[in-house]
Design an enzyme around this catalytic site. Structure first.
Site, PDB file in Angstrom:
ATOM      1  CE1 TYR A  91      -3.924  -2.169   0.252  1.00 53.08           C
ATOM      2  CE2 TYR A  91      -2.682  -3.304   1.963  1.00 53.08           C
ATOM      3  CZ  TYR A  91      -3.749  -3.258   1.087  1.00 53.08           C
ATOM      4  OH  TYR A  91      -4.644  -4.307   1.043  1.00 53.08           O
ATOM      5  CE1 TYR A 464      -8.319  -4.157   2.849  1.00 48.95           C
ATOM      6  CE2 TYR A 464      -8.563  -3.100   4.975  1.00 48.95           C
ATOM      7  CZ  TYR A 464      -7.854  -3.922   4.123  1.00 48.95           C
ATOM      8  OH  TYR A 464      -6.696  -4.503   4.562  1.00 48.95           O
ATOM      9  NE  ARG A 465      -4.053  -1.101   4.568  1.00 52.34           N
ATOM     10  CZ  ARG A 465      -3.494  -1.978   5.396  1.00 52.34           C
ATOM     11  NH1 ARG A 465      -4.111  -3.090   5.685  1.00 52.34           N
ATOM     12  NH2 ARG A 465      -2.340  -1.741   5.964  1.00 52.34           N
TER      13      ARG A 465
END
Ligand code: ADP
Length: 519
Positions: A91, A464-465
């Site tokens: 991420y 969600y992310r």
């Protein structure tokens, strides 16, 4: 590596800011050499690490130092990107969204301030790693269990703030947050919930406080720097019972979700089981070239051959029941009956009782071997995660699974996905594993990521992310009433952070002055 300054800040002003920071934390904790900057870049990036280059990093050791750093950031208009341990792999790792941002590395603030066994909570500084807390609980024989993500290299606080999850009944880490201490971007210090009452005796017990409740507003946000987090921990159960199930066919994930979802919602299953394609086990233990040398995604027949050799089904589910032996037995029977309608083979059962070794208990035990999958393609590996949220229902799960797998095949990446089942939804984490030095592959992965966002958004699936390179793209899929949620976020941002110094661009929220930077 060239120095990338924060946009709008001259080199002279920047050097002055670094000097001022050194006055607070000491010269050795202002990290501004080329090597330092490289350390804080996204070392898993799919060929675009140079879009997120920090100008420096600063490592405070105390709350007072964080406050002094925030004052300096406001004075010199130098933006900060707070990280706890910076292991947000897939991420963006430690890297900031906007190049030139100074990484505020909180890893040195790593005290376990309180652990309360009677009430099942802890109070942590951001630098406390999963391994640190685990060893502390073990060493002090405290009968509280943690919820730990597949890769446990990072911090308890950072993971909960990003809404990461583990696999015990306390698996939704963000849900366990109970009370924060936060330095706001304007320098103000606040405690949320009951912590706002100086002599409160229930800061880590009662989540809501009085009036508006703020803990979630500091999750996935750029509204504050979390310097302390209260978190609920799970009391050690009397017994656990594990059911390890192999699902032979790709489409079995559909009925498995339909069978398990009602049991999850009713609390027969209290943890969040992950239904993952079994290639993940093969990929963490071997390399692709051992099995297949051809181009393109692994053909279905080759995959089946590999799974057969490893005695694996197409998907694997490891369910775990926690509590009392008698209750677990009844719940296990209900689950076995649900599966027996569809598959014949024996379900492997693992039993644990208090006093047995924790390794087989289903407690969160930190490990990092899940990271081995990045070696699958050979070369210097990396991965990125595309993680939409879907209703826990076969019609959505199968549609999303087939559409994603097809997209992977189009660009020649092996499908690697899991569906983690929560009470009403499932989080579908899709990993793309690549050789970071294969430019052709990484550029295809970047293009694929955008396609996946668009595909999912068309179906009403949100992420969600997300990775720092796609924060704007995902934010823009939240489009109700001409993106009014984004405007609300921006209004709060402006009120709390008039100089726009905290994590510009995080989750697509930019301070007014930097908004043109939005892609
Ligand atoms: P981990 O420690 O689990 O490796 P990171 O430190 O990489 O997690 O944090 C992930 C993201 O969460 C960061 O990029 C940042 O946006 C946010 N974050 C982490 N720690 C804090 C904090 N203490 N205060 C505010 N935001 C934070």
């Amino acid at each position: 590596m060239r120095l990338v300054l924060p946009p709008g800040v001259s080199e002279t002003v920047f050097q002055k800011a670094l000097q001022a920071l050194a006055g607070v934390v000491g010269k050795q904790w202002v990290l501004a050499t080329d090597e330092d900057r490289e350390t804080f870049m996204d070392f898993y990036a799919a060929g675009d690490a140079d879009l997120h280059v920090p100008s420096a990093a600063v490592g405070p050791q105390s709350l007072e130092e964080v406050q002094a750093i925030v004052r300096i950031a406001n004075e010199y208009k130098v933006p900060l990107w707070p990280i706890s341990r910076g292991k947000n792999l897939g991420y963006g790792a430690a890297a900031p969204c906007m190049s030139g941002t100074v990484v505020l590395d909180l890893a040195r603030m790593n005290r376990i301030l309180d652990v309360n066994e009677r009430f099942g909570y802890c109070l942590l500084e951001p630098g406390v790693g999963f391994f640190d807390l685990f060893h502390y609980l073990q060493a002090n024989k405290i009968k509280l269990w943690m919820s730990i993500p597949a890769n446990a290299w990072g911090s308890v606080v950072g993971n909960a703030l990003e809404r990461g999850y583990g696999y015990t009944p306390y698996g939704e880490n963000t849900r366990n947050i109970c009370g924060l201490e936060v330095v706001l971007p304007n320098g103000e210090l606040v405690r949320t919930g009951n912590g706002a009452m100086s002599n409160s005796v229930s800061w880590q017990l009662f989540k809501y406080g009085y009036g508006p409740s703020w803990d979630q507003l500091f999750c996935q946000s750029n509204f504050g720097i979390v310097t302390k987090m209260g978190m609920w921990l799970m009391p050690e159960p009397e017994a656990t019972l594990g059911l390890n199930i192999q699902l032979p066919n790709p489409d079995d994930v559909g009925w498995a979700i339909d069978e398990l979802a009602p049991l999850r919602m009713r609390g027969v299953i209290e943890q969040s089981p992950s239904i993952g394609n079994s290639l993940r086990f093969v990929a963490s233990a071997t390399q692709r070239s051992q099995w297949y040398q051809g181009d393109g995604a692994l053909p279905d027949d080759v995959l089946l051959e590999i799974l057969k050799k490893n005695n694996l089904g197409w998907w694997t589910v490891n369910l775990r029941l926690y509590g009392y032996d008698e209750v677990n037995e009844v719940h296990a029977r209900i689950i076995r009956e649900a599966f027996r309608k569809h598959v014949k083979q024996e379900i492997e059962t693992v039993k644990w009782h208090r006093g047995d070794s924790i390794e087989n208990s289903g407690a969160g035990v930190p490990a990092t071997n899940a990271l081995q999958i990045i070696n699958w393609r050979g070369g210097r590996g990396g991965h990125i995660g595309f993680s939409p949220v879907l209703p826990a229902a076969s019609e959505h799960v199968l549609k999303q699974f087939h559409s994603t797998k097809k997209r992977y095949e189009e660009i020649g990446v092996d499908y690697y996905g899991s569906f983690t089942l929560f009470e009403r939804y499932t989080t579908n984490v899709n990993m793309m594993v690549y050789d970071r030095d294969d430019q052709e592959m990484t550029s295809k992965v970047r293009a694929l990521f955008k396609v996946l966002i668009a595909d999912a958004a068309r179906e009403g699936y949100s992420e969600y992310r997300t990775h720092i390179s796609y924060m704007d793209d995902v934010a823009l899929t939240f489009d109700f009433n001409h993106h009014s949620l984004l405007r609300l976020n921006e209004a709060v941002k402006e009120a709390l952070d008039p100089n726009g110094i905290l994590a510009p661009g995080k989750q697509g929220v930019w301070p007014r002055a930097r908004r043109p930077a939005r892609a």
